[in-house]
Every structure is written in structure tokens, then in C-alpha cells.
Design an enzyme around this catalytic site. Structure first.
Site, mmCIF file in Angstrom:
data_model
loop_
_atom_site.group_PDB
_atom_site.id
_atom_site.type_symbol
_atom_site.label_atom_id
_atom_site.label_comp_id
_atom_site.label_asym_id
_atom_site.label_seq_id
_atom_site.Cartn_x
_atom_site.Cartn_y
_atom_site.Cartn_z
ATOM 1 N N HIS A 204 -3.849 2.157 -30.232
ATOM 2 C CA HIS A 204 -4.784 2.011 -29.107
ATOM 3 C C HIS A 204 -6.124 1.541 -29.658
ATOM 4 C CE1 HIS A 204 -2.088 4.190 -26.352
ATOM 5 N NE2 HIS A 204 -1.747 4.845 -27.445
ATOM 6 N N HIS B 205 7.131 5.205 -23.573
ATOM 7 C CA HIS B 205 6.545 6.551 -23.668
ATOM 8 C C HIS B 205 7.575 7.473 -23.023
ATOM 9 C CE1 HIS B 205 3.086 9.455 -23.799
ATOM 10 N NE2 HIS B 205 3.966 10.084 -23.040
ATOM 11 N N HIS C 255 6.387 7.309 -30.616
ATOM 12 C CA HIS C 255 5.849 8.604 -31.069
ATOM 13 C C HIS C 255 6.780 9.788 -30.795
ATOM 14 C CE1 HIS C 255 4.665 8.279 -26.907
ATOM 15 N NE2 HIS C 255 3.560 7.602 -27.150
HETATM 16 C C1 NCD Z 1 -2.855 7.915 -25.767
HETATM 17 C C2 NCD Z 1 -4.239 7.403 -25.316
HETATM 18 O O1 NCD Z 1 -5.211 8.174 -25.384
HETATM 19 O O2 NCD Z 1 -4.322 6.247 -24.910
HETATM 20 N N1 NCD Z 1 -2.908 9.345 -25.883
HETATM 21 C C3 NCD Z 1 -2.078 10.120 -26.609
HETATM 22 O O3 NCD Z 1 -2.188 11.338 -26.504
HETATM 23 N N2 NCD Z 1 -1.190 9.623 -27.426
HETATM 24 C C4 NCD Z 1 -1.795 7.454 -24.837
HETATM 25 C C5 NCD Z 1 -0.388 7.681 -25.327
HETATM 26 O O4 NCD Z 1 0.096 6.972 -26.196
HETATM 27 O O5 NCD Z 1 0.259 8.609 -24.824
HETATM 28 ZN ZN ZN Z 2 0.025 5.758 -27.676
#
Ligand code: NCD
Ligand code: ZN
Length: 349
Positions: free
Chosen positions: A15, A136, A174
Site C-alpha cells: 500500500h 483479500h 496475506h
Molecule cells: C490495509 C490498509 O490499511 O490499506 N490494512 C491492513 O490491515 N492490512 C488493507 C488490507 O490489505 O487489508
Molecule cells: Zn493489504
């Protein structure tokens, strides 16, 4: 002193945010990663070719001079995704892959997919095109326990999906459970594994009081799952590869609303290699970090190499966000204030 030289790694789940935050954080990814798959969950999500082109431009403008870092862009799927837009974007190398967020599963996912069946026509063309689908994998039904959302997603949503589209190239992003580890291997999927899910279990969120620093989605699970993830990542198996899910949130927001996401890009490589070292698997690190991802995505491996050395590495408590020479915010990195045992020394040609 131990040392290791590996082909330059890639980050297959990242991100990068926008604006000032993007400008401040991108260097942490561009310095030692060759490429990254950039997640499309910006505040106004990347749902079209035009949005994607302009987002990619802002990323390129934020890169340090002479950087060779390559952002691989994604389209954010919604119930309204237009098939022709997706096809055109993929054929013209605007979209590298498509990202499926179940609606309201995580940060900036309110425009995500409400019903996976609504996208069957899209998946059909993706299967034909060989366009990767990044998932996801969590259900959003509030009746399902938050710690079970990945497993329930696999059974209720992912299994029917792969049965209907057996050739669709899928990455379960993930992963956090031993159940996902087995499912990915048995069904020829790919999976990214984050550094934080290799280091923490769910206790971290409750240690010394509620601690949102370790809150991310999917949430970390019980210790047996962390052990399974470490075994998977360090196995060298082709289906598991590096994806940091580095997800920065300004400290004031994280502390205030406890938003999900852990910012790990400043320490990601060091954090991962420490796990491989602890598991006595340094010889498998290059596969996980630099070979399995390109192999899965049919891309060449990076040409450059990086050299890592084992030496004490104190991680800063905060990373400052600077605008016009003024500090406008702080972001807490993963391992803040800890001492890690490895450091990236630099690029080797
Ligand atoms: C991610 C985000 O903040 O964009 N947050 C996270 O907890 N991993 C979004 C995601 O990948 O779920
Ligand atoms: Zn993510």
C-alpha cells in the site's frame, strides 16, 4: 558476522497511499525492492484505467531520481466493474492484476465486492486472459468470529470459486492460518506472507492494554498458525512469496480510530531475514523474496543483487512525515524501538 547476497527482492503486496504520505514513504520500498504490486484501495479506489494511469504517474513522480523501481498496478473490483475496461486495461499493461476486496472487509473497502457471484463474468475473462486475481480472503458477516473469517472465506467463497474457474490465476493475500497454508498448496494457488504474521500472534494486540500498533487485517491468529506460516515461508515452496502488506496510517489516526494496517516497509527485508535466520533457513530466503514471485507471475527475476549482513540494527520509534520542510505527522514502523539482527548493506551489481 554472517552475510547473504540475494537477487533483488520484489514486494508482491504493497500500500503506497497518496499525496504527502506517498512522497514520504515510497523510498522505503524503492530502495531495495525491484518491483511491487500496488494495492488499489486509495480513498477514491482505482476502479478505472484513467484513475490507474494518474495514480501510477503520482507514484513515479514520488520516486527518488534515477530509481528503477517498477510499480505494478491493480484494478479495484466492484460489483459494477466494466468488463471491457478491465480487458483494455490489462491488454495495454495498465493493470497488472485485479484485486478483490469483499465489501467492508478492511481499510477503504466499502466499495468492494458485495457478492462474488456478481463478478463471474469478469472472472471468466480473467481466466481467459491469464490475468491474476488477488484476493483479500475474509468474510464480512458480523456473525462470524473475526479470528475465523479467513477459514470461513476459504470454505464458503474460495472453494466454489476455484471449482468454477479452475484455470484462474489466484493469489490468496496475506495468509494468516495453517488452514490457508494447506489450502494454497493443495489447490495450486499463490500466497503472500507478511513479515508481521511471521513475528506476532494475536497476543500482541492485547499486550500491556489494547494495542492497535499490531492490529491489521486479517488479524494475527493463534501461535500454531504463526508457526505454520513460518514453516511455509521458509520451506522455499514455489507457492509462497514475499508480500509485505505494508499499510501506513498516521500515528494520530492509528491511535484515535485504531485503523487496521502495519507499516513495515522500512524494516521489511530485515524483518523477514531474521525469521529465516531463526528458522535456520537462510538458504531458502532468496526463493521466498526474489524467485517464487516472478516465477508465479511469469516475470523475469531482477538483475541486481542486494547484500545483507548480520549486525545490530536499531529500528526508529517513528518515521516522520515531512511537507515543505515541516514535520506534519509520524508513522510507527513495525519493530519500532526494537533491535533487529540484520541490515541491508546495499545493492551489488
Ligand atoms: C490495509 C490498509 O490499511 O490499506 N490494512 C491492513 O490491515 N492490512 C488493507 C488490507 O490489505 O487489508
Ligand atoms: Zn493489504
Amino acid at each position: 558476522m554472517k552475510d547473504l547476497t540475494i537477487l533483488k527482492p520484489d514486494d508482491w503486496h504493497l500500500h503506497l497511499r497518496e499525496g504527502i504520505v506517498l512522497k514520504n514513504i515510497i523510498k522505503f520500498s524503492s530502495e531495495f525492492f525491484g518491483r511491487a504490486i500496488v494495492m488499489p484501495n486509495t480513498k477514491n479506489p482505482i476502479t478505472s484505467i484513467n484513475k490507474c494511469i494518474s495514480y501510477k504517474k503520482s507514484i513515479s513522480e514520488g520516486l527518488p531520481e534515477n530509481s528503477k523501481f517498477e510499480p505494478l498496478m491493480t484494478i479495484y473490483l466492484t460489483d459494477e466493474t466494466i468488463k471491457d475496461e478491465l480487458i483494455e486495461g490489462f491488454k495495454n499493461d495498465v493493470f497488472f492484476a485485479a484485486k478483490l476486496y469483499p465489501a467492508n472487509a478492511t481499510t477503504n473497502s466499502s466499495q468492494g465486492v458485495k457478492k462474488i457471484e456478481n463478478l463471474y463474468e469478469i472472472f471468466e475473462v480473467m481466466e481467459e486472459l491469464g490475468m491474476p486475481l488477488l484476493i483479500h480472503g475474509e468474510v464480512t458477516d458480523p456473525k462470524v468470529d473475526i479470528f475465523d473469517r479467513e477459514v470461513v472465506f476459504i470454505d464458503k467463497e474460495l472453494l466454489p470459486l476455484i471449482q468454477r474457474f479452475p484455470k484462474l490465476k489466484i493469489v490468496l493475500e496475506h495468509i494468516t492460518t495453517s488452514y490457508a497454508v494447506s489450502f494454497v498448496q493443495e489447490n495450486n494457488l499463490g500466497a503472500t506472507i507478511t513479515p508481521h504474521h511471521l513475528h506476532i500472534n494475536r497476543n500482541a494486540m492485547f499486550f500491556g492494554g489494547l494495542n492497535s500498533d499490531f492490529y491489521c487485517l486479517p488479524v494475527a491468529k493463534r501461535e500454531n498458525n504463526r508457526i505454520a506460516l513460518r514453516k511455509a515461508a521458509t520451506s522455499g515452496k514455489k507457492c509462497f512469496f514475499l508480500g509485505t502488506d505494508s499499510a501506513p496510517h498516521l500515528r494520530q489516526w492509528k491511535a484515535f480510530c485504531g485503523c487496521a494496517g502495519i507499516f513495515n516497509s522500512p524494516v521489511a527485508i530485515e524483518s523477514y531475514i531474521q525469521v529465516f535466520d531463526e528458522e535456520d533457513s537462510l538458504d531458502q530466503f532468496e526463493k521466498f523474496a526474489s524467485l517464487n514471485g516472478p516465477n508465479f507471475y511469469n516475470l523475469p527475476v531482477n538483475k541486481e543483487k542486494i547484500r545483507l549482513v548480520s549486525k545490530s540494527n536499531e529500528i526508529p520509534k517513528f518515521i516522520e512525515v515531512i511537507d515543505n520542510n515541516k514535520v506534519v505527522g509520524q508513522i510507527k514502523p513495525f519493530h519500532a524501538g526494537e533491535i533487529l539482527n540484520w541490515q541491508v548493506e546495499g545493492i551489488v551489481n
